[in-house]
Design an enzyme around this catalytic site. Structure first.
Site, PDB file in Angstrom:
ATOM      1  N   TYR A  19       0.845  -1.194   0.000  1.00 28.54           N
ATOM      2  CA  TYR A  19       0.000   0.000   0.000  1.00 28.54           C
ATOM      3  C   TYR A  19       0.885   1.250   0.000  1.00 28.54           C
ATOM      4  O   TYR A  19       0.678   2.178  -0.790  1.00 28.54           O
ATOM      5  CB  TYR A  19      -0.941  -0.017   1.213  1.00 28.54           C
ATOM      6  CG  TYR A  19      -1.664   1.278   1.429  1.00 28.54           C
ATOM      7  CD1 TYR A  19      -2.675   1.680   0.556  1.00 28.54           C
ATOM      8  CD2 TYR A  19      -1.353   2.113   2.497  1.00 28.54           C
ATOM      9  CE1 TYR A  19      -3.335   2.882   0.741  1.00 28.54           C
ATOM     10  CE2 TYR A  19      -2.008   3.310   2.690  1.00 28.54           C
ATOM     11  CZ  TYR A  19      -2.998   3.691   1.816  1.00 28.54           C
ATOM     12  OH  TYR A  19      -3.642   4.888   2.001  1.00 28.54           O
ATOM     13  N   GLU A  41     -11.791   5.195   4.731  1.00 31.73           N
ATOM     14  CA  GLU A  41     -11.287   6.121   5.743  1.00 31.73           C
ATOM     15  C   GLU A  41     -12.350   6.502   6.755  1.00 31.73           C
ATOM     16  O   GLU A  41     -12.048   6.698   7.930  1.00 31.73           O
ATOM     17  CB  GLU A  41     -10.653   7.337   5.074  1.00 31.73           C
ATOM     18  CG  GLU A  41      -9.307   6.952   4.487  1.00 31.73           C
ATOM     19  CD  GLU A  41      -8.884   7.768   3.299  1.00 31.73           C
ATOM     20  OE1 GLU A  41      -9.643   8.642   2.845  1.00 31.73           O
ATOM     21  OE2 GLU A  41      -7.777   7.513   2.796  1.00 31.73           O
ATOM     22  N   TRP A  49      -5.313   2.163  10.546  1.00 35.74           N
ATOM     23  CA  TRP A  49      -5.434   1.926   9.111  1.00 35.74           C
ATOM     24  C   TRP A  49      -5.167   0.457   8.796  1.00 35.74           C
ATOM     25  O   TRP A  49      -5.794  -0.120   7.913  1.00 35.74           O
ATOM     26  CB  TRP A  49      -4.489   2.834   8.329  1.00 35.74           C
ATOM     27  CG  TRP A  49      -4.589   2.629   6.851  1.00 35.74           C
ATOM     28  CD1 TRP A  49      -3.618   2.170   6.018  1.00 35.74           C
ATOM     29  CD2 TRP A  49      -5.745   2.839   6.027  1.00 35.74           C
ATOM     30  NE1 TRP A  49      -4.098   2.090   4.725  1.00 35.74           N
ATOM     31  CE2 TRP A  49      -5.399   2.495   4.703  1.00 35.74           C
ATOM     32  CE3 TRP A  49      -7.048   3.279   6.279  1.00 35.74           C
ATOM     33  CZ2 TRP A  49      -6.291   2.580   3.634  1.00 35.74           C
ATOM     34  CZ3 TRP A  49      -7.933   3.372   5.207  1.00 35.74           C
ATOM     35  CH2 TRP A  49      -7.545   3.018   3.913  1.00 35.74           C
TER      36      TRP A  49
END
Length: 189
Positions: A19, A41, A49
């Site tokens: 990522y 998000e 995250w």
């Protein structure tokens, strides 16, 4: 020789490193990707995250491959089904916010021609470059994220405060916040 990365990506799991190396901070102009990251998000609010990234595929399946028109049409039966889905964060308020935000997203597209055109306007349609020496120097919000979050709230979006929106701006490349010693900083500058 190992590549030097932002400290937040060092020593993490493979998917997190990918990522960082392939997605985070890459300037994006695809509304589908904007919508995907807004869903992810807003789900992250109050969580890490990595928790969301590990469930990304679950979100993709649960939220119709992030097809905004389909998500905007989710009804209470579908929301109840999602609340029981163990592949995502089963928070009713966040799930309802994702459906609401899909509807608002379509309104923004209608008004501006694309969500992309709307959101990039908050950075003058060009990448803002942070020149941070270390992770601790990177802000959690900026005046741009404050303005964008305020405007989104006025438009009826939910679970998208300034900190979450700043994370979105970083993720989709409106802002290059790779630290200056990270190999991606130079590649994206």
């Amino acid at each position: 020789m190992d590549k030097k990365r932002c400290r937040w990506a060092e020593g993490t799991f493979d998917e997190y490193i990918r990522y960082h190396d392939e997605e985070w901070g890459v300037p994006n102009h695809d509304d589908a990707i904007h919508f995907e990251f807004l869903v992810l998000e807003s789900a992250q609010a109050g969580l890490s995250w990595s928790t969301i990234l590990k469930r990304r595929e679950g979100y993709r399946k649960a939220f119709a491959n992030f097809e905004v028109h389909k998500v905007a049409a989710f009804d209470s039966k579908k929301i109840n089904e999602l609340v029981e889905n163990t592949d995502i964060i089963r928070n009713r308020a966040k799930i309802e916010a994702a459906v609401n935000n899909a509807q608002r997203f379509l309104e923004v597209q209608q008004e501006f021609g694309s969500f992309d055109k709307y959101i990039w306007g908050f950075v003058g349609h060009q990448v803002k470059i942070g020149r941070w020496e270390e992770k601790g120097s990177i802000p959690a919000t900026t005046s741009e994220s404050d303005l964008l979050a305020k405007d989104l709230k006025k438009r009826g979006f939910k679970f998208l405060g300034s900190t979450t929106i700043y994370a979105h701006m970083q993720a989709v490349g409106l802002i290059n916040d790779h630290t200056v010693d990270c190999f991606r900083f130079k590649e994206l500058t």
